[in-house]
Write a protein that holds these residues in place. Sequence first.
Motif, PDB file in Angstrom:
ATOM      1  N   MET A 258       0.833  -1.214   0.000  1.00 11.99           N
ATOM      2  CA  MET A 258       0.000   0.000   0.000  1.00 11.99           C
ATOM      3  C   MET A 258       0.865   1.261   0.000  1.00 11.99           C
ATOM      4  SD  MET A 258      -3.057  -1.216   2.540  1.00 11.99           S
ATOM      5  CE  MET A 258      -4.447  -0.256   2.047  1.00 11.99           C
ATOM      6  N   VAL A 259       1.911   1.233   0.822  1.00 12.02           N
ATOM      7  CA  VAL A 259       2.819   2.389   0.865  1.00 12.02           C
ATOM      8  C   VAL A 259       3.544   2.512  -0.474  1.00 12.02           C
ATOM      9  CG1 VAL A 259       4.838   3.388   2.021  1.00 12.02           C
ATOM     10  CG2 VAL A 259       3.069   2.259   3.369  1.00 12.02           C
TER      11      VAL A 259
ATOM     12  N   PHE B 209       2.466   1.653  -3.345  1.00 16.73           N
ATOM     13  CA  PHE B 209       1.531   2.185  -4.340  1.00 16.73           C
ATOM     14  C   PHE B 209       1.543   3.717  -4.302  1.00 16.73           C
ATOM     15  CE2 PHE B 209      -3.250   2.074  -5.697  1.00 16.73           C
ATOM     16  CZ  PHE B 209      -2.886   2.466  -6.970  1.00 16.73           C
ATOM     17  N   PHE B 210       1.612   4.251  -3.076  1.00 13.89           N
ATOM     18  CA  PHE B 210       1.671   5.710  -2.936  1.00 13.89           C
ATOM     19  C   PHE B 210       2.899   6.257  -3.665  1.00 13.89           C
ATOM     20  CE2 PHE B 210       3.625   9.271  -0.658  1.00 13.89           C
ATOM     21  CZ  PHE B 210       2.640  10.242  -0.826  1.00 13.89           C
TER      22      PHE B 210
ATOM     23  N   ILE C  44       2.595   6.130  -7.446  1.00 11.56           N
ATOM     24  CA  ILE C  44       1.761   7.249  -7.927  1.00 11.56           C
ATOM     25  C   ILE C  44       2.564   8.549  -7.880  1.00 11.56           C
ATOM     26  CG2 ILE C  44      -0.271   8.679  -7.407  1.00 11.56           C
ATOM     27  CD1 ILE C  44      -1.663   6.133  -6.416  1.00 11.56           C
ATOM     28  N   TYR C  45       3.330   8.703  -6.816  1.00 13.85           N
ATOM     29  CA  TYR C  45       4.111   9.934  -6.653  1.00 13.85           C
ATOM     30  C   TYR C  45       5.122  10.089  -7.799  1.00 13.85           C
ATOM     31  CZ  TYR C  45       6.550  13.687  -4.241  1.00 13.85           C
ATOM     32  OH  TYR C  45       7.081  14.904  -3.917  1.00 13.85           O
TER      33      TYR C  45
ATOM     34  N   PHE D 223      -1.040   9.346 -11.327  1.00 14.65           N
ATOM     35  CA  PHE D 223      -2.156   8.433 -11.067  1.00 14.65           C
ATOM     36  C   PHE D 223      -2.377   7.429 -12.191  1.00 14.65           C
ATOM     37  CE2 PHE D 223      -3.491  11.029  -7.498  1.00 14.65           C
ATOM     38  CZ  PHE D 223      -4.007  10.059  -6.661  1.00 14.65           C
TER      39      PHE D 223
ATOM     40  N   ILE E  76      -1.404   3.674 -11.418  1.00 13.75           N
ATOM     41  CA  ILE E  76      -2.470   2.681 -11.220  1.00 13.75           C
ATOM     42  C   ILE E  76      -2.262   1.493 -12.161  1.00 13.75           C
ATOM     43  CG2 ILE E  76      -4.953   2.288 -11.643  1.00 13.75           C
ATOM     44  CD1 ILE E  76      -5.406   5.100 -10.370  1.00 13.75           C
TER      45      ILE E  76
ATOM     46  N   PHE F 287       0.924  -0.468 -10.881  1.00  8.97           N
ATOM     47  CA  PHE F 287       0.699  -1.149  -9.604  1.00  8.97           C
ATOM     48  C   PHE F 287      -0.251  -2.337  -9.771  1.00  8.97           C
ATOM     49  CE2 PHE F 287      -1.899  -1.801  -5.790  1.00  8.97           C
ATOM     50  CZ  PHE F 287      -0.915  -2.111  -4.871  1.00  8.97           C
ATOM     51  N   THR F 288      -1.357  -2.115 -10.494  1.00 13.81           N
ATOM     52  CA  THR F 288      -2.342  -3.193 -10.664  1.00 13.81           C
ATOM     53  C   THR F 288      -1.697  -4.403 -11.333  1.00 13.81           C
ATOM     54  OG1 THR F 288      -4.035  -1.496 -10.914  1.00 13.81           O
ATOM     55  CG2 THR F 288      -4.652  -3.718 -11.556  1.00 13.81           C
TER      56      THR F 288
ATOM     57  N   SER G 288      -9.567   4.785 -14.963  1.00 15.43           N
ATOM     58  CA  SER G 288      -9.282   5.922 -14.068  1.00 15.43           C
ATOM     59  C   SER G 288      -9.270   7.224 -14.862  1.00 15.43           C
ATOM     60  CB  SER G 288      -7.930   5.755 -13.379  1.00 15.43           C
ATOM     61  OG  SER G 288      -7.829   4.501 -12.829  1.00 15.43           O
TER      62      SER G 288
ATOM     63  N   GLU H  52      -8.208  17.146 -11.676  1.00 19.25           N
ATOM     64  CA  GLU H  52      -6.807  17.336 -12.055  1.00 19.25           C
ATOM     65  C   GLU H  52      -5.961  16.342 -11.276  1.00 19.25           C
ATOM     66  OE1 GLU H  52      -4.376  21.047 -11.791  1.00 19.25           O
ATOM     67  OE2 GLU H  52      -5.919  21.749 -13.171  1.00 19.25           O
ATOM     68  N   LEU H  53      -5.723  15.192 -11.881  1.00 18.19           N
ATOM     69  CA  LEU H  53      -4.984  14.138 -11.174  1.00 18.19           C
ATOM     70  C   LEU H  53      -3.495  14.449 -11.157  1.00 18.19           C
ATOM     71  CD1 LEU H  53      -6.795  10.924 -12.506  1.00 18.19           C
ATOM     72  CD2 LEU H  53      -7.203  12.144 -10.374  1.00 18.19           C
ATOM     73  N   PHE H  54      -2.833  14.048 -10.070  1.00 17.15           N
ATOM     74  CA  PHE H  54      -1.398  14.304  -9.927  1.00 17.15           C
ATOM     75  C   PHE H  54      -0.648  13.595 -11.058  1.00 17.15           C
ATOM     76  CE2 PHE H  54       2.739  13.308  -7.871  1.00 17.15           C
ATOM     77  CZ  PHE H  54       3.143  14.607  -7.635  1.00 17.15           C
TER      78      PHE H  54
ATOM     79  N   PRO I  48      -5.855  -4.453  -5.766  1.00 20.32           N
ATOM     80  CA  PRO I  48      -5.332  -3.299  -6.504  1.00 20.32           C
ATOM     81  C   PRO I  48      -6.413  -2.439  -7.150  1.00 20.32           C
ATOM     82  CG  PRO I  48      -4.914  -5.332  -7.720  1.00 20.32           C
ATOM     83  CD  PRO I  48      -5.452  -5.734  -6.385  1.00 20.32           C
TER      84      PRO I  48
ATOM     85  N   LEU J 211      -8.175  -0.531  -4.295  1.00 24.16           N
ATOM     86  CA  LEU J 211      -7.206   0.405  -3.711  1.00 24.16           C
ATOM     87  C   LEU J 211      -6.989   1.622  -4.634  1.00 24.16           C
ATOM     88  CD1 LEU J 211      -5.456   0.650  -1.156  1.00 24.16           C
ATOM     89  CD2 LEU J 211      -3.586  -0.389  -2.419  1.00 24.16           C
ATOM     90  N   ALA J 212      -7.034   1.369  -5.935  1.00 30.03           N
ATOM     91  CA  ALA J 212      -6.897   2.484  -6.881  1.00 30.03           C
ATOM     92  C   ALA J 212      -8.021   3.496  -6.677  1.00 30.03           C
ATOM     93  CB  ALA J 212      -6.912   1.951  -8.314  1.00 30.03           C
TER      94      ALA J 212
ATOM     95  N   TYR K 186      -7.496   5.445  -3.372  1.00 32.75           N
ATOM     96  CA  TYR K 186      -6.510   6.527  -3.486  1.00 32.75           C
ATOM     97  C   TYR K 186      -7.036   7.668  -4.359  1.00 32.75           C
ATOM     98  CZ  TYR K 186      -2.766   3.839  -1.203  1.00 32.75           C
ATOM     99  OH  TYR K 186      -1.997   3.155  -0.303  1.00 32.75           O
ATOM    100  N   LEU K 187      -7.725   7.291  -5.446  1.00 28.87           N
ATOM    101  CA  LEU K 187      -8.296   8.330  -6.318  1.00 28.87           C
ATOM    102  C   LEU K 187      -9.335   9.151  -5.554  1.00 28.87           C
ATOM    103  CD1 LEU K 187      -8.736   6.346  -9.642  1.00 28.87           C
ATOM    104  CD2 LEU K 187      -7.538   8.512  -9.450  1.00 28.87           C
TER     105      LEU K 187
ATOM    106  N   PHE L 118      -7.663  11.419  -3.017  1.00 28.71           N
ATOM    107  CA  PHE L 118      -6.972  12.537  -3.661  1.00 28.71           C
ATOM    108  C   PHE L 118      -7.956  13.580  -4.178  1.00 28.71           C
ATOM    109  CE2 PHE L 118      -5.345  14.602  -7.496  1.00 28.71           C
ATOM    110  CZ  PHE L 118      -4.196  15.186  -7.006  1.00 28.71           C
TER     111      PHE L 118
ATOM    112  N   GLU M 148      -7.540  17.305  -3.766  1.00 27.82           N
ATOM    113  CA  GLU M 148      -6.439  17.331  -4.737  1.00 27.82           C
ATOM    114  C   GLU M 148      -5.079  17.574  -4.079  1.00 27.82           C
ATOM    115  OE1 GLU M 148      -7.475  19.592  -8.195  1.00 27.82           O
ATOM    116  OE2 GLU M 148      -9.064  18.189  -8.709  1.00 27.82           O
TER     117      GLU M 148
ATOM    118  N   MET N 170      -1.792  15.284  -2.486  1.00 26.39           N
ATOM    119  CA  MET N 170      -1.211  13.949  -2.314  1.00 26.39           C
ATOM    120  C   MET N 170      -1.160  13.579  -0.831  1.00 26.39           C
ATOM    121  SD  MET N 170      -0.603  12.305  -5.068  1.00 26.39           S
ATOM    122  CE  MET N 170       0.682  11.085  -4.820  1.00 26.39           C
TER     123      MET N 170
ATOM    124  N   ILE O  25      -3.595  11.086   0.601  1.00 25.77           N
ATOM    125  CA  ILE O  25      -3.352   9.635   0.499  1.00 25.77           C
ATOM    126  C   ILE O  25      -2.560   9.166   1.724  1.00 25.77           C
ATOM    127  CG2 ILE O  25      -2.321   7.790  -0.887  1.00 25.77           C
ATOM    128  CD1 ILE O  25      -2.861   9.439  -3.344  1.00 25.77           C
TER     129      ILE O  25
ATOM    130  N   LEU P  32      -3.484   6.363   4.462  1.00 23.63           N
ATOM    131  CA  LEU P  32      -2.588   5.294   4.934  1.00 23.63           C
ATOM    132  C   LEU P  32      -2.510   5.280   6.466  1.00 23.63           C
ATOM    133  CD1 LEU P  32       0.281   5.521   2.298  1.00 23.63           C
ATOM    134  CD2 LEU P  32      -1.169   3.549   2.722  1.00 23.63           C
TER     135      LEU P  32
END
Lengths: 159, 503
Positions: A89-90, A92-93, A96-97, A101, A105, A108-109, A134, A145-147, B399, B402-403, B406-407, B410, B414, B416, B419, B423
Amino acid sequence: MKGGISILIVLIVVAAVSTGIAAGYPYLQAKIVPMLVGGAILLLSVVQLAKELRGNTRSESAMKVKAEEEEEKRVEITPRSFVLEGSWMVGFFFIIYILGFIGGIGVFTALYAGMRGARWSIAVSLGLFMAVLSYVLFSYAADAELFPGIILRYVGVTG
Amino acid sequence: MFEAFVQGLLHYTHLVPLGFLILGVCIGIFIGILPAIGGLTAMALLLPLTFGLDKVAGLSLLMAITAIASTGGSITSILMNIPGEATSVATMIDGFPMTQKGEAGRALGAMLMAASMGAILGVLLALAMIPAIRPVVMSIGKPELCLIILLGLSFLAVLGRESPVKGLISGFVGIFISLVGFQESTGVARLTFGSSALFNRLDLIPVTMGLFAGAELLELGAAGESIAPTERARPGKELRAQIHRGMKDVFANIGLWFRSTMTGYITGCIPGIGGPAATFVAYGLAKQSSKHPEKFGTGCVEGVIAPESASNAKEGAALLTTLALGLPGSASMAFIIGALLMHGIIPGPAMLNAELELSFTLFWGLAIANIIGGILCYIIAGYCNLSRIVALPARYLVPTILAFVYLGSFTASEHMSDILVTLVFTAIGVLMKRFGYNRASFLLGFILGIHFEEFFWIALQSRGPFFFLRPGCLVIIGIMIVLYSLEPTRLFLVRRRQKRASA
């Protein structure tokens, strides 16, 4: 039970420190409710700690028996599995970072499903599907506005 | 008045208002099923659109989303332990264990029937109460509101599966965490420890996501199984049979359904309390009055019927206070007020005279949206076989869900950092679950903490430190005393009976 006592001790310390900090706020309006609620947490935690130390929980009630049965079931999950799953889980963060996203995603999936025993063709297809889904749901339909991730941000894409 | 009542209904015989109502229902279900996006987000996005529409069509669109988003949200609560809406959290307590036991269809059936019937009765009650509402609601002041929040926490603490002390600790910790951040009225940044992420207060969505969905996913992934392996081979026909069984369960528990609907309705009449409190109070009362309270929390159909009836019944009441007093009975009603103002209509006592026909139209819209929504949800649940999702292996479920977690976290603001909040609350959720702390109580405290502080301060300022001596407050305190004495009294009686039996 040891874990429960440790949690209560942590709770008592945190409640005492937080209530002390709240007492230092300049206005009564800012401090009265945090102090009252923090004090209540402190008092109740001490009561619960005393109960746990005496072993005086409501084990005689059927409700508690049920809870204990479930607790036994949960013991089957080893702490190692929890740590491993938590790391995913961490992780996954961080994915994404780095990748953003949509990319994160997808990657990770595919990685999670593939490394957990799924056929790689299915894992990759699922990753692609999730990335597209997504994008369509959040970026396109909801106009969020996704990161974009630090890599794309570095090359000038803002999201 | 009767003419306006009938005219209000006749609006929905025209294609345009009915079409927008159905569109709103579809959007509401879709948004409700998607974890964390929520009906409020959808209403916020669609509010500007209603300005360009005819007022009946535009308001019908928003009303349908309000009516049905919580029903859609309950589907994910039952199947995946992810609340699509805050009002769906109470449904999770028994709905998800039913899914784990292989009774997902039954839980869905009970949810759909209880919610639709609750909504319709809620609307009918609201229509009947129009003349009497104003004095009742105006008699409830901030001191009573403050104590009603404590009553909600007490219900959860005393009636929870965990010890009452742990339940209360959970609730108070929830209130305490809701206070973290910048307090607008004084300008004090409380318990932020210099972190800018904590400055703007913790958002509800990342906290809920971590506490419930994150914690469940962590356990699911660690166990490496599907949510309910028994769902794997369930054919559609058998699933529909389960759904029908769940629907029949509502009629088998018609007394419970009625009490819960009334609870939801009465709570919905009180502005500012909102849906989550209504569902939790109904759940608590259902457990208290049950012949087998020990089954609650382990997958008991009554635990689904009670919060769902209350959740949808409260919308009728919330609409009534919104229109009659101009006070939003729930968060979604604030959007209805916004839409009314955009069309030059000022909600309040005058509206029930000047815009009586439109008022009735909105009530009818709420009822019809629930009926259409119930049918659509039945088709989705029974024929699209959503419950098969829970039979998927963890390697696919974790997964993908979880996606969305997180979405959802966020998109709430908006950032980060949300997230990371998810956690942190995932870890807290797992610890709470393993050591017997009440997550629902925590969440209720977190949702209502800010209101509690506001009501407490106003009550203190206006009535002094003995504000709780008002008659209404004393009644609530009396209920709390009865509540806290229930378990000791029960244990005392059991022990006395055992002593007599052994003597």
